[in-house]
Design a protein around this motif. Structure first.
Motif, PDB file in Angstrom:
ATOM      1  N   LEU A   1       0.834  -1.204   0.000  1.00  0.00           N
ATOM      2  CA  LEU A   1       0.000   0.000   0.000  1.00  0.00           C
ATOM      3  C   LEU A   1       0.871   1.257   0.000  1.00  0.00           C
ATOM      4  CD1 LEU A   1      -2.744   1.367   0.068  1.00  0.00           C
ATOM      5  CD2 LEU A   1      -2.748   1.068   2.560  1.00  0.00           C
ATOM      6  N   SER A   2       1.926   1.238   0.786  1.00  0.00           N
ATOM      7  CA  SER A   2       2.841   2.379   0.842  1.00  0.00           C
ATOM      8  C   SER A   2       3.458   2.657  -0.526  1.00  0.00           C
ATOM      9  CB  SER A   2       3.942   2.103   1.866  1.00  0.00           C
ATOM     10  OG  SER A   2       4.884   3.148   1.864  1.00  0.00           O
ATOM     11  N   GLN A   3       3.859   1.600  -1.223  1.00  0.00           N
ATOM     12  CA  GLN A   3       4.444   1.736  -2.567  1.00  0.00           C
ATOM     13  C   GLN A   3       3.425   2.340  -3.530  1.00  0.00           C
ATOM     14  OE1 GLN A   3       5.251  -1.966  -4.624  1.00  0.00           O
ATOM     15  NE2 GLN A   3       7.103  -1.113  -5.544  1.00  0.00           N
ATOM     16  N   LEU A   4       2.194   1.857  -3.468  1.00  0.00           N
ATOM     17  CA  LEU A   4       1.132   2.373  -4.332  1.00  0.00           C
ATOM     18  C   LEU A   4       0.878   3.850  -4.066  1.00  0.00           C
ATOM     19  CD1 LEU A   4      -1.431   1.494  -6.258  1.00  0.00           C
ATOM     20  CD2 LEU A   4      -2.631   1.859  -4.117  1.00  0.00           C
ATOM     21  N   LEU A   5       0.752   4.212  -2.803  1.00  0.00           N
ATOM     22  CA  LEU A   5       0.475   5.608  -2.444  1.00  0.00           C
ATOM     23  C   LEU A   5       1.639   6.526  -2.829  1.00  0.00           C
ATOM     24  CD1 LEU A   5      -1.328   5.107   0.971  1.00  0.00           C
ATOM     25  CD2 LEU A   5      -2.347   5.617  -1.258  1.00  0.00           C
ATOM     26  N   SER A   6       2.855   6.025  -2.723  1.00  0.00           N
ATOM     27  CA  SER A   6       4.021   6.813  -3.141  1.00  0.00           C
ATOM     28  C   SER A   6       3.970   7.104  -4.636  1.00  0.00           C
ATOM     29  CB  SER A   6       5.316   6.070  -2.807  1.00  0.00           C
ATOM     30  OG  SER A   6       5.498   6.010  -1.418  1.00  0.00           O
ATOM     31  N   LYS A   7       3.573   6.108  -5.425  1.00  0.00           N
ATOM     32  CA  LYS A   7       3.452   6.304  -6.876  1.00  0.00           C
ATOM     33  C   LYS A   7       2.400   7.361  -7.196  1.00  0.00           C
ATOM     34  CE  LYS A   7       6.174   3.661  -9.363  1.00  0.00           C
ATOM     35  NZ  LYS A   7       7.179   4.219 -10.244  1.00  0.00           N
ATOM     36  N   VAL A   8       1.267   7.274  -6.513  1.00  0.00           N
ATOM     37  CA  VAL A   8       0.208   8.264  -6.733  1.00  0.00           C
ATOM     38  C   VAL A   8       0.720   9.655  -6.367  1.00  0.00           C
ATOM     39  CG1 VAL A   8      -2.082   9.039  -5.989  1.00  0.00           C
ATOM     40  CG2 VAL A   8      -1.683   6.614  -6.451  1.00  0.00           C
ATOM     41  N   ALA A   9       1.427   9.759  -5.247  1.00  0.00           N
ATOM     42  CA  ALA A   9       1.957  11.058  -4.808  1.00  0.00           C
ATOM     43  C   ALA A   9       2.961  11.615  -5.806  1.00  0.00           C
ATOM     44  CB  ALA A   9       2.592  10.920  -3.431  1.00  0.00           C
ATOM     45  N   GLU A  10       3.751  10.754  -6.424  1.00  0.00           N
ATOM     46  CA  GLU A  10       4.742  11.206  -7.408  1.00  0.00           C
ATOM     47  C   GLU A  10       4.094  11.902  -8.605  1.00  0.00           C
ATOM     48  OE1 GLU A  10       7.828   8.427  -8.675  1.00  0.00           O
ATOM     49  OE2 GLU A  10       7.540   7.378  -6.766  1.00  0.00           O
ATOM     50  N   THR A  11       2.859  11.552  -8.906  1.00  0.00           N
ATOM     51  CA  THR A  11       2.171  12.171 -10.044  1.00  0.00           C
ATOM     52  C   THR A  11       1.662  13.565  -9.723  1.00  0.00           C
ATOM     53  OG1 THR A  11      -0.068  11.405  -9.490  1.00  0.00           O
ATOM     54  CG2 THR A  11       1.332   9.902 -10.782  1.00  0.00           C
ATOM     55  N   GLY A  12       1.620  13.891  -8.432  1.00  0.00           N
ATOM     56  CA  GLY A  12       1.064  15.165  -8.002  1.00  0.00           C
ATOM     57  C   GLY A  12      -0.395  15.058  -7.587  1.00  0.00           C
ATOM     58  N   ALA A  13      -1.016  13.888  -7.806  1.00  0.00           N
ATOM     59  CA  ALA A  13      -2.418  13.693  -7.419  1.00  0.00           C
ATOM     60  C   ALA A  13      -2.543  13.694  -5.902  1.00  0.00           C
ATOM     61  CB  ALA A  13      -2.939  12.382  -7.990  1.00  0.00           C
ATOM     62  N   ASN A  14      -3.730  14.028  -5.436  1.00  0.00           N
ATOM     63  CA  ASN A  14      -4.005  14.093  -4.007  1.00  0.00           C
ATOM     64  C   ASN A  14      -4.958  12.969  -3.624  1.00  0.00           C
ATOM     65  OD1 ASN A  14      -4.207  15.063  -1.354  1.00  0.00           O
ATOM     66  ND2 ASN A  14      -5.923  16.383  -1.879  1.00  0.00           N
ATOM     67  N   VAL A  15      -4.561  12.105  -2.707  1.00  0.00           N
ATOM     68  CA  VAL A  15      -5.407  11.004  -2.249  1.00  0.00           C
ATOM     69  C   VAL A  15      -6.473  11.569  -1.310  1.00  0.00           C
ATOM     70  CG1 VAL A  15      -5.493   8.841  -0.943  1.00  0.00           C
ATOM     71  CG2 VAL A  15      -3.565   9.304  -2.473  1.00  0.00           C
ATOM     72  N   LEU A  16      -7.743  11.294  -1.639  1.00  0.00           N
ATOM     73  CA  LEU A  16      -8.852  11.792  -0.833  1.00  0.00           C
ATOM     74  C   LEU A  16      -9.415  10.723   0.100  1.00  0.00           C
ATOM     75  CD1 LEU A  16     -10.671  13.727  -3.686  1.00  0.00           C
ATOM     76  CD2 LEU A  16      -9.114  14.661  -1.956  1.00  0.00           C
TER      77      LEU A  16
END
Length: 148
Positions: free
Chosen positions: A83-98
């Motif tokens: 999960l941490s790896q997935l969230l890091s990838k999303v963060a790298e794109t600039g997207a914001n996890v809601l």
């Protein structure tokens, strides 16, 4: 890699009658002129089954342009750090996890939904999904919803 649905921009005159009526019914519902699907389909002359067939797959262009929030369905391998790896990838794109919702892992996999604000993203949605699918821990990624 899994196959996912492709999206197309289609001119209005190329739509089937049922598709046009589905859009009209959705507009009636969205505007508040009617409250129930049954009312909307009766007004536009469409069967309920045709409405349900098309309702989640056809949208006016202007609504897709303004969409900023997407919800993804993801099948994730149950191992430490996935999960941490997935969230890091999303963060790298600039997207914001809601939001994040994850099931209890069964048979070594967990199903999760994640809603993200895509407005600050540095790449397009297809590229994000491809990037996520490249992670070893990710077995499947699908768009399940959009909102603004």
């Amino acid at each position: 890699m899994t196959t996912r649905k492709s999206f197309y921009l289609v001119r209005e005159d190329m739509l089937t009658d049922a598709m046009e009526k589905t859009l009209a019914a959705k507009e009636l519902l969205d505007s508040g002129k009617v409250k129930k699907i049954n009312e909307a389909v009766n007004i536009v002359g469409l069967s309920r089954s045709a409405f349900y067939k098309y309702k989640d797959g056809i949208f006016p262009f202007h609504t897709m342009v303004r969409e900023k929030i997407i919800t993804l369905s993801i099948i994730l391998v149950d191992r430490s750090g996935s999960l941490s790896q997935l969230l890091s990838k999303v963060a790298e794109t600039g997207a914001n996890v809601l939001t994040i919702n994850q099931t209890i892992p069964l048979q070594g996999r967990a199903h999760m939904t994640i809603s993200i604000d895509t407005s600050p993203m540095k790449l397009d949605l297809d590229a994000l999904m491809d990037w996520l699918e490249e992670l070893d821990a990710v077995k499947k990624v699908e768009i399940v919803g959009t909102g603004s």
